[in-house]
Design a protein around this motif. Structure first.
Motif, PDB file in Angstrom:
ATOM      1  N   UNK A 112     -61.892  29.646 -12.213  1.00 22.28           N
ATOM      2  CA  UNK A 112     -62.849  30.061 -13.230  1.00 22.28           C
ATOM      3  C   UNK A 112     -63.101  28.966 -14.266  1.00 22.28           C
ATOM      4  N   UNK A 113     -62.027  28.416 -14.814  1.00 21.02           N
ATOM      5  CA  UNK A 113     -62.170  27.500 -15.948  1.00 21.02           C
ATOM      6  C   UNK A 113     -62.544  26.080 -15.541  1.00 21.02           C
ATOM      7  N   UNK A 114     -61.931  25.573 -14.500  1.00 21.55           N
ATOM      8  CA  UNK A 114     -62.136  24.171 -14.123  1.00 21.55           C
ATOM      9  C   UNK A 114     -63.224  24.029 -13.063  1.00 21.55           C
ATOM     10  N   UNK A 115     -63.113  24.789 -11.985  1.00 21.28           N
ATOM     11  CA  UNK A 115     -64.060  24.660 -10.883  1.00 21.28           C
ATOM     12  C   UNK A 115     -65.446  25.186 -11.260  1.00 21.28           C
ATOM     13  N   UNK A 116     -65.505  26.359 -11.882  1.00 26.68           N
ATOM     14  CA  UNK A 116     -66.802  26.970 -12.182  1.00 26.68           C
ATOM     15  C   UNK A 116     -67.333  26.543 -13.543  1.00 26.68           C
ATOM     16  N   UNK A 117     -66.549  26.738 -14.611  1.00 24.82           N
ATOM     17  CA  UNK A 117     -67.044  26.499 -15.962  1.00 24.82           C
ATOM     18  C   UNK A 117     -66.983  25.047 -16.399  1.00 24.82           C
ATOM     19  N   UNK A 118     -66.199  24.222 -15.690  1.00 28.42           N
ATOM     20  CA  UNK A 118     -66.039  22.804 -16.071  1.00 28.42           C
ATOM     21  C   UNK A 118     -65.577  22.673 -17.515  1.00 28.42           C
ATOM     22  N   UNK A 119     -64.610  23.478 -17.888  1.00 25.20           N
ATOM     23  CA  UNK A 119     -64.040  23.414 -19.232  1.00 25.20           C
ATOM     24  C   UNK A 119     -63.564  21.997 -19.523  1.00 25.20           C
ATOM     25  N   UNK A 120     -63.855  21.529 -20.723  1.00 33.84           N
ATOM     26  CA  UNK A 120     -63.565  20.135 -21.076  1.00 33.84           C
ATOM     27  C   UNK A 120     -62.619  20.065 -22.275  1.00 33.84           C
ATOM     28  N   UNK A 121     -62.086  18.891 -22.481  1.00 31.62           N
ATOM     29  CA  UNK A 121     -61.189  18.620 -23.598  1.00 31.62           C
ATOM     30  C   UNK A 121     -61.884  18.940 -24.922  1.00 31.62           C
ATOM     31  N   UNK A 122     -61.133  19.547 -25.838  1.00 27.36           N
ATOM     32  CA  UNK A 122     -61.578  19.873 -27.196  1.00 27.36           C
ATOM     33  C   UNK A 122     -62.562  21.034 -27.249  1.00 27.36           C
ATOM     34  N   UNK A 123     -62.871  21.656 -26.117  1.00 26.88           N
ATOM     35  CA  UNK A 123     -63.729  22.837 -26.116  1.00 26.88           C
ATOM     36  C   UNK A 123     -62.902  24.093 -26.376  1.00 26.88           C
ATOM     37  N   UNK A 124     -63.511  25.051 -27.083  1.00 25.35           N
ATOM     38  CA  UNK A 124     -62.900  26.368 -27.219  1.00 25.35           C
ATOM     39  C   UNK A 124     -63.118  27.159 -25.939  1.00 25.35           C
ATOM     40  N   UNK A 125     -62.148  27.993 -25.591  1.00 24.16           N
ATOM     41  CA  UNK A 125     -62.313  28.942 -24.496  1.00 24.16           C
ATOM     42  C   UNK A 125     -61.701  30.267 -24.929  1.00 24.16           C
ATOM     43  N   UNK A 126     -62.458  31.337 -24.778  1.00 21.96           N
ATOM     44  CA  UNK A 126     -61.974  32.676 -25.104  1.00 21.96           C
ATOM     45  C   UNK A 126     -61.358  33.287 -23.855  1.00 21.96           C
ATOM     46  N   UNK A 127     -60.156  33.821 -23.980  1.00 21.60           N
ATOM     47  CA  UNK A 127     -59.429  34.414 -22.854  1.00 21.60           C
ATOM     48  C   UNK A 127     -59.056  35.837 -23.230  1.00 21.60           C
ATOM     49  N   UNK A 128     -59.707  36.827 -22.611  1.00 19.46           N
ATOM     50  CA  UNK A 128     -59.356  38.218 -22.882  1.00 19.46           C
ATOM     51  C   UNK A 128     -58.226  38.653 -21.949  1.00 19.46           C
ATOM     52  N   UNK A 129     -57.647  39.820 -22.230  1.00 21.15           N
ATOM     53  CA  UNK A 129     -56.455  40.261 -21.493  1.00 21.15           C
ATOM     54  C   UNK A 129     -55.459  39.106 -21.424  1.00 21.15           C
ATOM     55  N   UNK A 130     -55.251  38.485 -22.566  1.00 20.45           N
ATOM     56  CA  UNK A 130     -54.542  37.200 -22.609  1.00 20.45           C
ATOM     57  C   UNK A 130     -53.072  37.306 -22.239  1.00 20.45           C
ATOM     58  N   UNK A 131     -52.478  38.491 -22.355  1.00 23.68           N
ATOM     59  CA  UNK A 131     -51.064  38.619 -22.011  1.00 23.68           C
ATOM     60  C   UNK A 131     -50.844  38.932 -20.534  1.00 23.68           C
ATOM     61  N   UNK A 132     -51.923  39.065 -19.769  1.00 25.15           N
ATOM     62  CA  UNK A 132     -51.797  39.228 -18.324  1.00 25.15           C
ATOM     63  C   UNK A 132     -51.355  37.909 -17.700  1.00 25.15           C
ATOM     64  N   UNK A 133     -50.948  37.949 -16.437  1.00 25.96           N
ATOM     65  CA  UNK A 133     -50.506  36.708 -15.786  1.00 25.96           C
ATOM     66  C   UNK A 133     -51.632  35.696 -15.711  1.00 25.96           C
ATOM     67  N   UNK A 134     -52.861  36.132 -15.390  1.00 24.58           N
ATOM     68  CA  UNK A 134     -53.987  35.192 -15.339  1.00 24.58           C
ATOM     69  C   UNK A 134     -54.324  34.681 -16.733  1.00 24.58           C
ATOM     70  N   UNK A 135     -54.249  35.571 -17.737  1.00 18.64           N
ATOM     71  CA  UNK A 135     -54.500  35.132 -19.105  1.00 18.64           C
ATOM     72  C   UNK A 135     -53.526  34.061 -19.552  1.00 18.64           C
ATOM     73  N   UNK A 136     -52.248  34.258 -19.254  1.00 16.06           N
ATOM     74  CA  UNK A 136     -51.240  33.265 -19.629  1.00 16.06           C
ATOM     75  C   UNK A 136     -51.449  31.958 -18.853  1.00 16.06           C
TER      76      UNK A 136
END
Length: 329
Positions: A136-160
């Motif tokens: 999700x974050x790297x392959x699809x969204x191409x999240x980059x250094x210094x960018x904010x990313x919102x992660x819901x259900x953050x205490x789930x295994x995928x969230x962590x």
């Protein structure tokens, strides 16, 4: 014969049975594994209750993740030897390749020699969470250094896992959880900011953190009414990746926000990565490198013995865990 977990009808954890079953030898291109540990995922609870995207023929096996020792090798499945310590990339069908058992068989391309430093319990808790978050974050969204990313259900295994991946590349993870009970644990797990959505104004908090430019990337497992404040706090041209549907409430479509900001709302499943050899190879390399350098560290909430699989599923459904649930075999 080997002990496996099966269910003969849909229902709660009590429908799970440990049964002695004759296990066929691996077919061409398959690897048979003597399971030492397996990991529980919410998808397994959904299939057990009959609400998963896959509808199995009953009785059915269950399970997406495991680790163990290579027992037997099918024709054409090279690169492995009996006794190799391996872990499993989640298969497309857990009815066809179930992991809950003393012996389990998988396509060779989904079997990974895990790093020697990982024990079986930790190795069993790797692939679903990190492949999902990486895809999700790297392959699809191409999240980059210094960018904010919102992660819901953050205490789930995928969230962590998403928090760890964001930190590994230098992005800034904003963890969203329902209440403040797990706030300190999320901060200790690497979240730069934590928002308790049931106690705070989600949109105002996101705008206060990210500023006027908003947040480009949102990783959401919940859906429901939170779509409105999430999209309102997003940047122009931002992308919201939906990989779950935990909210029992309808999910509104924020039409005018999507139009005015040219937003992308995209569904995502880990099978996108698993089905594509090139994308899977890149995800494996990223994950193994992160495990080796210590940036990626599976968090195990609780471990159960195989004989307590029903109790393990009850704990899974309690939604109190922080991290993965592992069953030792």
């Amino acid at each position: 014969m080997a002990r496996v977990v099966r269910f003969h009808q849909h229902g709660g954890p009590e429908v799970l049975r440990i049964e002695d079953v004759a296990i066929a030898p691996p077919a061409r291109g398959e690897i048979q594994i003597r399971i030492k540990a397996l990991e529980l995922n919410r998808a397994e609870a959904l299939m057990r209750t009959g609400t998963y995207i896959e509808t199995p023929t009953l009785p059915s096996g269950l399970g997406l993740e495991a680790a163990g020792i290579v027992e037997a090798i099918g024709e054409g499945a090279g690169g492995f030897a009996p006794g190799d310590a391996v872990s499993i990339v989640p298969p497309i069908s857990m009815a066809r390749w179930p992991a809950y058992g003393e012996l389990a068989t998988f396509p060779a391309e989904l079997v990974v020699k895990h790093p020697p430093a990982l024990g079986f319990e930790t190795a069993a808790a790797v692939w679903m969470q990190y492949l999902t978050a990486y895809g999700a974050l790297i392959d699809v969204a191409r999240l980059a250094r210094a960018e904010f990313v919102v992660i819901t259900a953050a205490s789930s295994s995928v969230g962590l896992a998403a928090i760890q991946i964001a930190n590994r590349i230098g992005a800034i993870p904003i963890a969203v959880t329902r209440t403040s009970i797990k706030k300190q644990a999320l901060l200790e797990a690497g979240a730069a900011h934590v928002i308790a959505s049931a106690e705070e104004d989600l949109q105002l908090r996101l705008e206060g953190i990210a500023g006027p430019n908003g947040v480009r990337v949102v990783l959401d497992a919940v859906g429901g009414p939170a779509f409105m404040p999430l999209t309102s706090a997003m940047a122009h041209g931002g992308i919201l990746i939906e990989y779950g549907g935990l909210s029992p409430e309808p999910t509104p479509f924020p039409l005018f926000t999507v139009l005015s900001k040219s937003l992308i709302l995209r569904g995502y499943r880990v099978h996108e990565i698993v089905r594509d050899p090139a994308r899977l190879a890149a995800a494996k390399a990223f994950t193994l490198d992160g495990l080796a350098d210590g940036a990626l560290k599976p968090i195990i909430a609780r471990t159960f013995p195989f004989e307590e699989i029903v109790e393990a599923h009850r704990y899974l459904e309690s939604n109190v865990q922080f991290g993965k649930i592992v069953v030792t075999v």
